[in-house]
Scaffold this active site. Structure first.
Site, PDB file in Angstrom:
ATOM      1  N   LYS A 245      49.083  16.710  17.294  1.00 47.48           N
ATOM      2  CA  LYS A 245      50.649  16.381  17.449  1.00 47.48           C
ATOM      3  C   LYS A 245      49.725  15.647  15.936  1.00 47.48           C
ATOM      4  CE  LYS A 245      53.000  18.148  20.691  1.00 47.48           C
ATOM      5  NZ  LYS A 245      54.220  17.965  21.447  1.00 47.48           N
ATOM      6  N   ARG A 280      49.364  17.615  28.386  1.00 50.47           N
ATOM      7  CA  ARG A 280      49.251  19.879  28.460  1.00 50.47           C
ATOM      8  C   ARG A 280      48.188  19.406  26.940  1.00 50.47           C
ATOM      9  NH1 ARG A 280      52.288  21.836  23.636  1.00 50.47           N
ATOM     10  NH2 ARG A 280      52.903  24.231  23.964  1.00 50.47           N
TER      11      ARG A 280
HETATM   12  N1  HH2 Z   1      54.335  20.586  22.656  1.00 46.03           N
HETATM   13  C1  HH2 Z   1      54.683  21.484  21.952  1.00 46.03           C
HETATM   14  C2  HH2 Z   1      55.740  22.887  22.520  1.00 46.03           C
HETATM   15  N2  HH2 Z   1      56.144  22.174  24.014  1.00 46.03           N
HETATM   16  N3  HH2 Z   1      55.675  21.462  26.015  1.00 46.03           N
HETATM   17  C3  HH2 Z   1      56.391  20.512  26.391  1.00 46.03           C
HETATM   18  N4  HH2 Z   1      56.132  20.207  28.157  1.00 46.03           N
HETATM   19  N5  HH2 Z   1      55.933  19.300  26.058  1.00 46.03           N
HETATM   20  C4  HH2 Z   1      55.015  19.489  24.725  1.00 46.03           C
HETATM   21  O1  HH2 Z   1      55.148  17.985  24.017  1.00 46.03           O
HETATM   22  C5  HH2 Z   1      55.301  20.198  23.471  1.00 46.03           C
HETATM   23  C6  HH2 Z   1      55.905  21.518  24.581  1.00 46.03           C
HETATM   24  C7  HH2 Z   1      54.314  21.533  20.302  1.00 46.03           C
HETATM   25  O2  HH2 Z   1      52.917  22.417  20.241  1.00 46.03           O
HETATM   26  P1  HH2 Z   1      52.222  23.273  20.193  1.00 46.03           P
HETATM   27  O3  HH2 Z   1      52.305  24.691  21.099  1.00 46.03           O
HETATM   28  O4  HH2 Z   1      51.089  23.124  19.770  1.00 46.03           O
HETATM   29  O5  HH2 Z   1      53.239  23.928  19.218  1.00 46.03           O
HETATM   30  P2  HH2 Z   1      54.531  24.989  18.902  1.00 46.03           P
HETATM   31  O6  HH2 Z   1      55.515  24.496  18.913  1.00 46.03           O
HETATM   32  O7  HH2 Z   1      54.234  25.493  16.938  1.00 46.03           O
HETATM   33  O8  HH2 Z   1      53.591  26.696  18.570  1.00 46.03           O
END
Ligand code: HH2
Length: 313
Positions: A245, A280
């Site tokens: 992040k 995660r």
């Molecule tokens: N962060 C993201 C998405 N889903 N779910 C939970 N429970 N906690 C988190 O911190 C979280 C999440 C964002 O990260 P990522 O999936 O890598 O990116 P994007 O939203 O661009 O798909």
């Protein structure tokens, strides 16, 4: 000499070892060691891995790799909430992305608990029909109240994550003004817990997540990690998503999200020390190795005065 097994261990370790479990659909996830949730974004535009796993074959291959690297859960997402320019994806597009992947993982990798990152009841309904065990809602049941009833009827696990704003603003700073970020996140997560229980979701199926980077500046995310024990007062296990992040990039001065693996691992271990149970992550092998080593060290019971090696074992 008898020494209670937990004597001398820190409160966060004692809490993690106290026999707690996360009841998800059809199975219990024992929280007696760090649980690794591998991220599988089947999106064209996620912030660090967008486009890599849009093809179902590539996504299944990635899930197999994460299982081999020690993931306990895989979290499939079909809608990005990335900081720049995320737009709500129609349910039909999200379904077309996630359903084939969920169906195949449920069929061929029963050892993995299967989570789906969605804010939409229609998507939740479909993936639960395909064998998903967990719904991960980054809106914390703020957007689609029907989700609570659907999760309750299916008996699935639920992740309630803290966020503010809508899909296009939730990962920006538009709603990132706080007096005391920890107190406000805690109060807003308590509201999500109320919505969940109002919809009939059993408490032991829920974990909560501070939502690092969601309507939070880096200082907010770091403070939440530092004061994680205060969120343990919500009475539910804690899931933390620090992987790659922006705050990790700012602290380490690394622009490219893929170059933030070591910084992410540092955040995971700090979160484990502060009482988090579920992590995660994008980089499963690195997280598994670091968390297992940290956990082995954290759970060594201190020697009682005068206790010999034989008495300890
Ligand atoms: N962060 C993201 C998405 N889903 N779910 C939970 N429970 N906690 C988190 O911190 C979280 C999440 C964002 O990260 P990522 O999936 O890598 O990116 P994007 O939203 O661009 O798909």
């Amino acid at each position: 000499m008898t020494v209670p097994p937990a004597a001398g261990l820190s409160p966060s370790v004692q809490r993690l070892l106290s026999g707690s479990r996360w009841r998800v659909r059809g199975r219990d996830i024992l929280l007696d060691r760090p649980i690794v949730m591998g991220i599988l974004n089947v999106t064209p535009d996620s912030f660090s891995d967008g486009g890599r796993y849009l093809d179902p074959g590539a996504a299944i291959g990635r899930a197999e790799t994460m299982l081999a690297e020690g993931a306990d859960i895989v979290d499939v997402g079909g809608e990005s909430t990335r900081p720049q320019g995320a737009r709500a994806v129609p349910a039909s597009d999200e379904l077309a992305r996630v359903v084939p992947v969920v169906r195949e993982i449920a069929r061929s990798m029963p050892a993995l608990a299967l989570s789906v990152d969605t804010m939409k009841a229609a998507v939740a309904e479909a993936v639960l029909g395909e064998g998903a065990h967990i719904i991960n809602d980054v809106s914390g049941f703020r957007f689609d109240r029907r989700l609570a009833q659907i999760c309750s009827a299916a008996g699935c696990g639920v992740v309630l994550m803290h966020s503010r704003g809508d899909v296009s603003t939730m990962a920006t700073y538009e709603h990132a003004s706080y007096g005391d970020v920890v107190a406000e996140v805690r109060a807003e997560l308590a509201r999500s817990l109320q919505v969940a229980s109002g919809g009939g979701v059993a408490t032991d199926r829920i974990v909560v997540d501070p939502g690092l980077g969601f309507a939070k500046r880096s200082t907010h995310s770091v403070e939440l990690l530092a004061r994680l024990p205060e969120l343990a007062g919500l009475g539910r296990p804690l899931l933390v998503g620090a992987s790659r992040k922006r705050f990790v990039g700012e602290l380490s001065k690394v622009n490219d999200p893929a170059g933030r693996v070591a910084g992410s691992v540092g955040a995971h271990v700090a979160a484990l020390l502060a009482g988090a149970s579920i992590f995660r992550v994008h980089d499963v092998a690195a997280a598994r190795q670091a968390l297992d080593v940290a956990w082995a060290i954290m759970t060594v019971r201190p020697r009682a005065t005068g206790e010999t090696e034989d008495e300890r074992t």
